[in-house]
Write a protein that holds these residues in place. Structure first.
Motif, PDB file in Angstrom:
ATOM      1  N   THR A  61       0.852  -1.195   0.000  1.00  0.00           N
ATOM      2  CA  THR A  61       0.000   0.000   0.000  1.00  0.00           C
ATOM      3  C   THR A  61       0.886   1.243   0.000  1.00  0.00           C
ATOM      4  O   THR A  61       2.020   1.200   0.483  1.00  0.00           O
ATOM      5  CB  THR A  61      -0.916   0.052   1.244  1.00  0.00           C
ATOM      6  OG1 THR A  61      -0.096  -0.004   2.419  1.00  0.00           O
ATOM      7  CG2 THR A  61      -1.902  -1.095   1.254  1.00  0.00           C
ATOM      8  N   TYR A  79       6.018   2.853  -0.950  1.00  0.00           N
ATOM      9  CA  TYR A  79       5.048   1.788  -0.704  1.00  0.00           C
ATOM     10  C   TYR A  79       5.629   0.825   0.329  1.00  0.00           C
ATOM     11  O   TYR A  79       6.841   0.576   0.334  1.00  0.00           O
ATOM     12  CB  TYR A  79       4.741   1.009  -1.991  1.00  0.00           C
ATOM     13  CG  TYR A  79       3.920   1.779  -2.983  1.00  0.00           C
ATOM     14  CD1 TYR A  79       2.541   1.628  -3.044  1.00  0.00           C
ATOM     15  CD2 TYR A  79       4.524   2.668  -3.868  1.00  0.00           C
ATOM     16  CE1 TYR A  79       1.792   2.330  -3.960  1.00  0.00           C
ATOM     17  CE2 TYR A  79       3.773   3.382  -4.787  1.00  0.00           C
ATOM     18  CZ  TYR A  79       2.402   3.201  -4.828  1.00  0.00           C
ATOM     19  OH  TYR A  79       1.656   3.903  -5.736  1.00  0.00           O
ATOM     20  N   SER A  98       4.491  -1.411  -5.993  1.00  0.00           N
ATOM     21  CA  SER A  98       3.100  -1.759  -6.287  1.00  0.00           C
ATOM     22  C   SER A  98       2.893  -1.972  -7.780  1.00  0.00           C
ATOM     23  O   SER A  98       3.627  -1.448  -8.619  1.00  0.00           O
ATOM     24  CB  SER A  98       2.165  -0.653  -5.800  1.00  0.00           C
ATOM     25  OG  SER A  98       2.203   0.438  -6.682  1.00  0.00           O
TER      26      SER A  98
END
Length: 146
Positions: A61, A79, A98
């Motif tokens: 995330t 991330y 990501s």
């Protein structure tokens, strides 16, 4: 004496080519995570995910502004994913890349490639027209001399 002395268009084309290559490389450069290698490091200072098996507790995330300031792993990619090490049962954060970020970099690269291809296609067309004009001028001069 330079080989391109009598042909200023060729020298300008070379400069333009190098300039376009430099711009394309600047646009497409993706920052790789920085790896620090140490010659002698004890296993206690290493993150647990480097020395033992781990399970991903939370998927990759983006870091919040607070996390970016407090968690050092956010610095390299922006991330993180939360992991749990199997043997030590420690919860740690690990920097990750990501799929969205990779997709963005891919399309950025593709756009740069298409842009450079279009620029060089235009240069080819311009050069071809220039050569056609020179050839027609030579033919015209030969016809006038008859």
């Amino acid at each position: 004496m330079l080989a391109s002395t009598g042909r200023p268009g060729l020298a300008q084309g070379r400069h333009l080519c190098w300039l376009l290559c430099a711009v394309a490389l600047k646009l497409c450069r993706a920052e790789a995570p920085v790896r620090e290698e140490k010659l002698s490091v004890s296993t206690s200072t290493l993150p647990c995910w480097l020395v033992e098996e781990f399970v991903v507790a939370e998927e990759c995330t983006p870091c919040s502004t607070f996390q970016a300031k407090t968690i050092s792993e956010c610095g390299s990619t922006g991330y993180i994913e939360k992991i749990t090490c199997s043997a030590s049962k420690r919860n740690e954060f690990k920097s990750c890349r990501s799929a969205l970020m990779e997709q963005h970099l891919f399309w950025k690269f593709e756009g740069a490639v298409v842009g450079v291809a279009l620029i060089f296609a235009c240069l080819v067309v311009i050069r071809q027209r220039q050569l056609d004009r020179k050839a027609l001028e030579k033919v015209r001069k030969q016809i006038e001399s008859i």
